[in-house]
Scaffold this active site. Structure first.
Site, PDB file in Angstrom:
ATOM      1  N   ASP A 186       0.849  -1.195   0.000  1.00  0.00           N
ATOM      2  CA  ASP A 186       0.000   0.000   0.000  1.00  0.00           C
ATOM      3  C   ASP A 186       0.880   1.238   0.000  1.00  0.00           C
ATOM      4  O   ASP A 186       1.897   1.296   0.701  1.00  0.00           O
ATOM      5  CB  ASP A 186      -0.922   0.020   1.224  1.00  0.00           C
ATOM      6  N   GLY A 685     -27.532  18.258  -9.127  1.00  0.00           N
ATOM      7  CA  GLY A 685     -27.265  19.690  -9.219  1.00  0.00           C
ATOM      8  C   GLY A 685     -27.064  20.193 -10.624  1.00  0.00           C
ATOM      9  O   GLY A 685     -27.280  21.366 -10.913  1.00  0.00           O
ATOM     10  N   LYS A 690     -20.935  14.928 -15.947  1.00  0.00           N
ATOM     11  CA  LYS A 690     -20.444  13.722 -16.605  1.00  0.00           C
ATOM     12  C   LYS A 690     -21.252  12.478 -16.239  1.00  0.00           C
ATOM     13  O   LYS A 690     -21.271  11.516 -17.010  1.00  0.00           O
ATOM     14  CB  LYS A 690     -18.974  13.491 -16.267  1.00  0.00           C
TER      15      LYS A 690
END
Length: 720
Positions: A186, A685, A690
């Site tokens: 990680d 909104g 997209k």
């Protein structure tokens, strides 16, 4: 030459291989009573080629591999030429649904190709054996680390550049990279310091490792200077020493790196940008989870809604809200894709992620000050990923036992974007196209704003279902401060004045040049529709569309429920006077849109009694499979968890229906919110964002204007 500047464009690992619905086993219909179905004649003129007679067509007019190649691939089998009529009809129906039936076909001229000897008795054995060869070492490494125990974390992490190995006896050792061939990995990035890795942790069957960037340890380099000089030296090495830019042969061997959303970590690994590839492969626990227990977009919306309280409702409360008692039966069998939720699902423990905010919002100094706790946070994520992986790997092997699936998953995790010195030219040209598209959109929007302004004459805007509630107030003319005469400058409505630059502005442009697609009035002047129904904006409900409350299965609003609604809609660009809503004109558009759906499905005798939901549901048959699934998700969401409760039958669901009424501009209309990617409790909104590109492509979200200007804005939105 290295694969440098493509550093953060590494595609994500995929969970499974994609199979074509027509990749049918050649022996699938053996033993089924068959009759000869003649293949349709191709529209291709076969006289165009001397080898045209060698072309093989199936009954669906799809070109098949030539006989000589068939004999090499399907050993000791005869080519099937007879097919059951019901199979042909099913294929035809599927192809017609996608407008692929009876299309002109340009064939590929057959090639006499001698292929290598198959690795097995037939093609199935060949792929299985090849996949087993490719995955044998990696599967062995994954099984070993999945079954290994997790050693305790070090009591103290070394604050030193590069890799540090933590020995079981408590001592530490500086190493060039982790020595083992399998690891859980990680990376953490200080967002405010750029895209380069800041620190990392790795867990192997033998113990822990940590890595720190030179930028974190050495405080002399400024952040902006470091970002400008970002190169391979700033990335995490897993196979090479400092200063090495290729992997020596004696170190080139199979390795496996496991992480959650591992493509993010892979993009910050040094060797992944070498032109000569490595034998390191990546396994993504997020992709494993999606393959084993993934959820659809519809279920994701329900999951998010469940998080906000639906999950805690009892059967009686679910019934009172009009929710099906079975909609969340699968809730405990899956989760969202983030590590915390996946860890909770498989390990039934909570994972604290609060320290993540320091990497997102903090600085390198903040990370230095809290170094020990932040490395422990990274190590905790590694440990959680290890536990998830140990649970998931057996489930994955059980669900997808064929080695080709694993081989494909490992191979898809090695993709990259090769670039050369012209990459910057490409970026520059792309920026140019983007800017040109933006200018074109602005020009169209300015023209649409001018057209909307013309409705001021004779107050024609009052009959427009989109523009009726813009602020059309015009200020009174006043005396000039320097002169006694009235100010003769043109007066415009309030909504239009907000689009104008002042003459003394440094970026002054004439006309309504401040307009952009993010403005609330743009969907109105573009006259956007959803399934043909005009869009409507509500401060409480966001963007949605209106339906008639006189639908057969809908209940009208009571007077008590409508009282006080005039104060609910007080947006800056809207008038709160709901009595001004042009209901008659809107009803014409509503009827027209509904008739279009009726006409599409006029063959159904029951169509006249169907609700808008049923009609929209039927229209899915004319859409692509992917789009159909998305629209169906929307309809299901409306019928179950949508706060409007629009299509709930039976007794009125007071709270749900009142929300629908409160957002409506007229008592005979009900408001339906557009589907939000994060669930029905969230308001949309901007319908040109997209998230709605797929709906634009399918024509679900479109402009009602006959001219092509508005739709052109919508299409260009797909590009920018």
């Amino acid at each position: 030459m290295f694969r440098q500047r493509a550093i953060f464009r590494v595609p994500q690992c995929r969970s499974t291989l994609i199979h074509s619905p027509f990749a049918v086993n050649r022996h699938l219909f053996t033993g089924i009573p068959q009759q000869e179905v003649e293949a349709p004649r191709s529209k291709y003129d076969r006289s165009e080629s001397k080898k045209a007679d060698d072309i093989v067509w199936n009954p669906c007019n799809i070109q098949m591999i030539p006989d000589k190649l068939y004999e090499q691939v399907f050993i000791d089998t005869f080519r099937q030429k007879l097919y059951p009529p019901e199979i042909i009809d099913k294929c035809k129906e599927h192809l017609e649904a996608h407008s692929l039936w009876d299309q002109s076909v340009k064939p590929v001229i057959p090639i006499n190709l001698k292929i290598p000897t198959l690795e097995g008795e037939d093609i199935n054995d060949h792929f299985r054996n090849v996949a087993l060869q490719q995955t044998f070492v990696y599967k062995k490494l994954m099984d070993a680390i999945a079954n290994s125990k997790i050693p305790p974390q070090p009591k103290e992490w070394k604050f030193t550049g590069g890799w540090t190995k933590y020995l079981p006896n408590g001592l530490t050792e500086k190493v060039q990279f982790p020595e083992e061939d399998a690891m859980i990995f990680d990376v953490e990035v200080c967002v405010n310091a750029g895209n380069a890795p800041t620190l990392a942790c790795a867990l192997t069957p033998n113990g822990w490792y940590s890595w720190c960037s030179d930028t974190l340890v050495i405080e002399e380099t400024a952040v902006d200077e470091q970002e400008a000089k970002l190169g391979l030296k700033d990335l995490v090495p897993l196979e090479t020493h400092r200063g090495e830019y290729s992997i020596p042969r004696d170190r080139l061997k199979e390795k496996i790196v496991i992480g959650h959303n591992v493509s993010y970590d892979r993009a910050r690994i040094k060797e992944q940008y070498f032109l000569k590839g490595t034998k390191t492969r990546f396994m993504d626990t997020m992709s494993l989870h999606i393959a084993v227990s993934g959820i659809t977009s519809y279920q994701r919306a329900l999951k998010l809604t469940a998080k906000s309280g639906i999950n805690s409702l009892g059967p009686s409360q679910m019934k009172k809200l009009g929710l099906e008692s079975t909609i969340l039966e699968w809730n405990d069998q899956s989760s969202l894709n983030n590590l915390a939720d996946v860890y909770k699902l498989y390990c039934d423990e909570e994972l604290t992620k609060s320290s993540r905010d320091i990497f997102v919002k903090g600085t390198l100094d903040d990370i230095r000050d809290q170094f020990q706790s932040l490395v422990s946070y990274c190590a905790n994520d590694v440990e959680a990923t290890k536990r998830v992986f140990s649970h998931l790997l057996p489930l994955y092997h059980e669900r997808f036992p064929h080695p080709v699936t694993l081989a494909g998953m490992l191979e898809m995790g090695t993709t990259y974007l090769p670039i050369n010195s012209r990459w910057l030219d490409y970026i520059s040209q792309s920026e140019g196209v983007f800017n040109a598209c933006e200018m074109e959109i602005k020009a169209i929007l300015m023209q649409k704003a001018e057209e909307a302004l013309e409705l001021l004459k004779d107050e024609r805007y009052k009959d427009d279902p989109w523009l009726w509630n813009l602020d059309w107030k015009i200020p009174k003319k006043r005396k000039s401060k320097t002169q006694s005469t009235l100010d003769e400058t043109p007066s415009f409505p309030a909504w239009y004045r907000k689009l104008l630059y002042k003459e003394n502005d440094s970026d002054y442009l004439p006309g309504p040049a401040k307009i952009s697609t993010s403005m609330q009035l743009v969907p109105k002047i573009l006259r956007l529709t959803w399934f043909g129904f005009p869009l409507h904006y509500s401060r409480k409900g966001g963007w949605g569309f209106l339906v008639s409350s006189s639908e057969e299965n809908l209940l009208p609003a009571s007077k008590e429920e409508i009282d006080g609604l005039s104060s609910a809609e007080d947006g800056t660009d809207e008038t709160p006077d709901q009595s001004a809503f042009p209901y008659t004109k809107w009803m014409e558009l509503w009827t027209k849109a509904k008739e279009r759906l009726l006409k599409t499905h006029s063959a159904n005798k029951e169509t006249g009694k169907q609700s808008v939901t049923d009609l929209a549901n039927s229209e899915l048959r004319n859409k692509s499979e992917q789009s159909a699934e998305e629209i169906l998700d929307f309809i299901r969401g409306l019928e179950t968890l949508s706060s409007s409760g629009l299509w709930s039958k039976g007794k009125r669901k007071k709270k749900a229906d009142i929300v629908s009424i409160e957002c409506s501009p007229h008592p005979k209309c009900l408001f339906v919110p557009l589907p939000h990617k994060d669930g029905p409790n969230n308001r949309v909104g901007n319908p040109l964002a997209k998230d709605f590109l797929a709906k634009i492509e399918e024509g679900i979200l479109a402009s009602a204007d006959d001219n092509d200007f508005a739709n052109k804005v919508v299409r260009i939105s797909l590009i920018v």
